[in-house]
Scaffold this motif. Structure first.
Motif, PDB file in Angstrom:
ATOM      1  N   ILE A 278       0.869  -1.192   0.000  1.00  0.00           N
ATOM      2  CA  ILE A 278       0.000   0.000   0.000  1.00  0.00           C
ATOM      3  C   ILE A 278       0.897   1.230   0.000  1.00  0.00           C
ATOM      4  CG2 ILE A 278      -1.841   1.270   1.162  1.00  0.00           C
ATOM      5  CD1 ILE A 278      -2.605  -1.314   2.614  1.00  0.00           C
ATOM      6  N   HIS A 279       0.992   1.900  -1.140  1.00  0.00           N
ATOM      7  CA  HIS A 279       1.784   3.128  -1.240  1.00  0.00           C
ATOM      8  C   HIS A 279       0.960   4.278  -0.665  1.00  0.00           C
ATOM      9  CE1 HIS A 279       3.839   1.246  -5.040  1.00  0.00           C
ATOM     10  NE2 HIS A 279       4.006   0.519  -3.943  1.00  0.00           N
ATOM     11  N   ALA A 280       1.578   5.068   0.203  1.00  0.00           N
ATOM     12  CA  ALA A 280       0.835   6.122   0.888  1.00  0.00           C
ATOM     13  C   ALA A 280       1.557   7.449   0.812  1.00  0.00           C
ATOM     14  CB  ALA A 280       0.609   5.741   2.349  1.00  0.00           C
ATOM     15  N   ARG A 281       0.780   8.507   0.922  1.00  0.00           N
ATOM     16  CA  ARG A 281       1.311   9.859   1.087  1.00  0.00           C
ATOM     17  C   ARG A 281       0.477  10.555   2.157  1.00  0.00           C
ATOM     18  NH1 ARG A 281      -0.882  10.103  -4.305  1.00  0.00           N
ATOM     19  NH2 ARG A 281      -3.022  10.901  -4.237  1.00  0.00           N
ATOM     20  N   LYS A 282       1.064  11.534   2.813  1.00  0.00           N
ATOM     21  CA  LYS A 282       0.357  12.241   3.871  1.00  0.00           C
ATOM     22  C   LYS A 282      -0.839  12.980   3.316  1.00  0.00           C
ATOM     23  CE  LYS A 282       0.855  15.958   7.292  1.00  0.00           C
ATOM     24  NZ  LYS A 282      -0.045  15.340   8.273  1.00  0.00           N
TER      25      LYS A 282
ATOM     26  N   ALA B 184      -3.756  -5.095   6.242  1.00  0.00           N
ATOM     27  CA  ALA B 184      -3.999  -4.135   7.314  1.00  0.00           C
ATOM     28  C   ALA B 184      -3.749  -2.732   6.787  1.00  0.00           C
ATOM     29  CB  ALA B 184      -3.072  -4.420   8.500  1.00  0.00           C
ATOM     30  N   CYS B 185      -4.553  -1.789   7.227  1.00  0.00           N
ATOM     31  CA  CYS B 185      -4.547  -0.458   6.625  1.00  0.00           C
ATOM     32  C   CYS B 185      -3.555   0.498   7.273  1.00  0.00           C
ATOM     33  CB  CYS B 185      -5.959   0.114   6.639  1.00  0.00           C
ATOM     34  SG  CYS B 185      -7.033  -0.783   5.524  1.00  0.00           S
ATOM     35  N   VAL B 186      -2.295   0.123   7.224  1.00  0.00           N
ATOM     36  CA  VAL B 186      -1.195   1.033   7.537  1.00  0.00           C
ATOM     37  C   VAL B 186      -0.380   1.144   6.261  1.00  0.00           C
ATOM     38  CG1 VAL B 186       0.860   1.425   8.923  1.00  0.00           C
ATOM     39  CG2 VAL B 186      -1.155   0.379   9.969  1.00  0.00           C
ATOM     40  N   GLY B 187      -0.335   2.344   5.684  1.00  0.00           N
ATOM     41  CA  GLY B 187       0.348   2.540   4.413  1.00  0.00           C
ATOM     42  C   GLY B 187       1.780   2.998   4.591  1.00  0.00           C
ATOM     43  N   CYS B 188       2.556   2.914   3.509  1.00  0.00           N
ATOM     44  CA  CYS B 188       3.982   3.247   3.558  1.00  0.00           C
ATOM     45  C   CYS B 188       4.362   4.144   2.384  1.00  0.00           C
ATOM     46  CB  CYS B 188       4.804   1.955   3.519  1.00  0.00           C
ATOM     47  SG  CYS B 188       6.591   2.188   3.624  1.00  0.00           S
ATOM     48  N   ASP B 189       5.149   5.163   2.665  1.00  0.00           N
ATOM     49  CA  ASP B 189       5.738   5.992   1.613  1.00  0.00           C
ATOM     50  C   ASP B 189       6.896   5.194   1.000  1.00  0.00           C
ATOM     51  OD1 ASP B 189       7.226   7.720   0.085  1.00  0.00           O
ATOM     52  OD2 ASP B 189       7.378   9.280   1.614  1.00  0.00           O
ATOM     53  N   PRO B 190       6.786   4.761  -0.269  1.00  0.00           N
ATOM     54  CA  PRO B 190       7.829   3.904  -0.852  1.00  0.00           C
ATOM     55  C   PRO B 190       9.187   4.577  -0.937  1.00  0.00           C
ATOM     56  CG  PRO B 190       5.833   3.859  -2.196  1.00  0.00           C
ATOM     57  CD  PRO B 190       5.670   4.971  -1.202  1.00  0.00           C
TER      58      PRO B 190
ATOM     59  N   GLY C 137      10.344   7.344   1.226  1.00  0.00           N
ATOM     60  CA  GLY C 137      10.914   7.707   2.512  1.00  0.00           C
ATOM     61  C   GLY C 137      10.659   6.736   3.635  1.00  0.00           C
ATOM     62  N   GLY C 138       9.807   5.752   3.419  1.00  0.00           N
ATOM     63  CA  GLY C 138       9.535   4.767   4.457  1.00  0.00           C
ATOM     64  C   GLY C 138       8.632   5.252   5.567  1.00  0.00           C
ATOM     65  N   ALA C 139       8.052   6.462   5.428  1.00  0.00           N
ATOM     66  CA  ALA C 139       7.142   6.963   6.457  1.00  0.00           C
ATOM     67  C   ALA C 139       5.861   6.134   6.449  1.00  0.00           C
ATOM     68  CB  ALA C 139       6.824   8.434   6.199  1.00  0.00           C
ATOM     69  N   LEU C 140       5.279   5.942   7.625  1.00  0.00           N
ATOM     70  CA  LEU C 140       4.066   5.145   7.772  1.00  0.00           C
ATOM     71  C   LEU C 140       2.881   6.047   8.074  1.00  0.00           C
ATOM     72  CD1 LEU C 140       5.499   2.223   9.936  1.00  0.00           C
ATOM     73  CD2 LEU C 140       5.093   2.236   7.462  1.00  0.00           C
TER      74      LEU C 140
END
Length: 276
Positions: free
Chosen positions: A110-114, A157-163, A165-168
């Motif tokens: 799951i790729h995420a951004r703030k 599970a719905c915790v995403g990750c910035d591919p 920077g690795g931020a969650l």
């Protein structure tokens, strides 16, 4: 066969809902045996709230979404990506399913951004910064395809990750399921909630609406007939319908065979949403 995305809330892993969770797990096995490709996305709101309170943290929810500071993000990692994901996978194993538990940093899938500050229905009039809350920026569909071809059911599970920077980030499960349904694309998105569908009278389960068009649902929200936590679920559903998902089912309080029946006969269980 159909691609079916199933979204489950953490309330299904509470003791009071154990029979419903077992019925759903059994139907996941049945649908898989019929040749359907299944993926599961889950939240963990009750478990996260319980852990927050045990740690002396007061949950803050705006517009049906949890404000996530650093301490709350740690709670989400422990409760959602840990406890709920493990318990759900164990339940599926007991039903004869081959689950693979994943969180956003697995792969990362799951790729995420703030999420930038925005206004929320039912919240203050000014934009709100929700902290470590993210939006989906994409998915590792290749990884999900490899697992499906190998006979596994991905459980996300719905915790995403910035591919980069690795931020969650904590991401609402309705957001993840709706956007993943578009990306796959899914034929049916099944949202299992604590109510037996969209109700014309929220206090009366007998007023379940078997089917609902997007325009009708928006009117019901404007008139105040649909309220509370159902609103963000429907808002995400509208966006998914507009982007090509054929059907979205709002389901709840399921017994043995109900989930499979919802797939076979849309509207016979819960509420089926269609674009028009």
């Amino acid at each position: 066969m159909a691609v079916i995305l199933l979204k489950l809330g953490g309330e299904l892993l509470l003791d009071a809902a154990r029979a419903e969770a077992r019925a759903i797990a059994a139907d996941v096995r049945v649908l898989g045996e019929r040749g359907h490709r299944l993926l599961i996305v889950h939240g963990g709101g009750p478990q996260a709230t319980e852990l927050q309170k045990r740690l002396g943290l007061e949950p803050v929810v705006i517009g049906g979404r949890r404000v996530t500071d650093q301490a709350t993000l740690e709670v989400m990692k422990m409760a959602v990506a840990g406890r709920v994901n493990i318990d759900l996978c164990a339940l599926l194993v007991a039903a004869g399913v081959r689950p693979i538990g994943l969180h956003g940093a697995s792969g990362p899938v799951i790729h995420a951004r703030k999420r930038p500050p925005r206004q929320y229905a039912g919240g203050p009039s000014e934009p709100v910064d929700m902290g470590y809350v993210g939006d989906c920026a994409g998915f590792d569909l290749g990884l999900l395809e490899q697992l499906a071809q190998s006979g596994y059911v991905p459980v996300l599970a719905c915790v995403g990750c910035d591919p980069q920077g690795g931020a969650l980030y904590n991401i609402n499960a309705d957001v993840v399921s709706a956007q993943l349904a578009v990306a796959l694309p899914a034929d049916q998105l099944l949202l299992v909630t604590g109510v037996p569908g969209v109700l014309a009278d929220p206090a009366d389960p007998a007023t379940r609406m078997a089917s609902l068009r997007a325009a009708e649902a928006r009117q019901a929200i404007a008139e105040g007939r649909i309220r509370g936590g159902m609103i963000p679920k429907l808002e995400e559903a509208f966006a998914a319908l507009e982007r090509g998902v054929r059907e979205i089912h709002i389901l709840g309080r399921l017994g043995p065979g109900d989930l499979a029946r919802a797939v076979d006969a849309p509207g016979s269980v819960g509420t089926v949403l269609r674009a028009s």
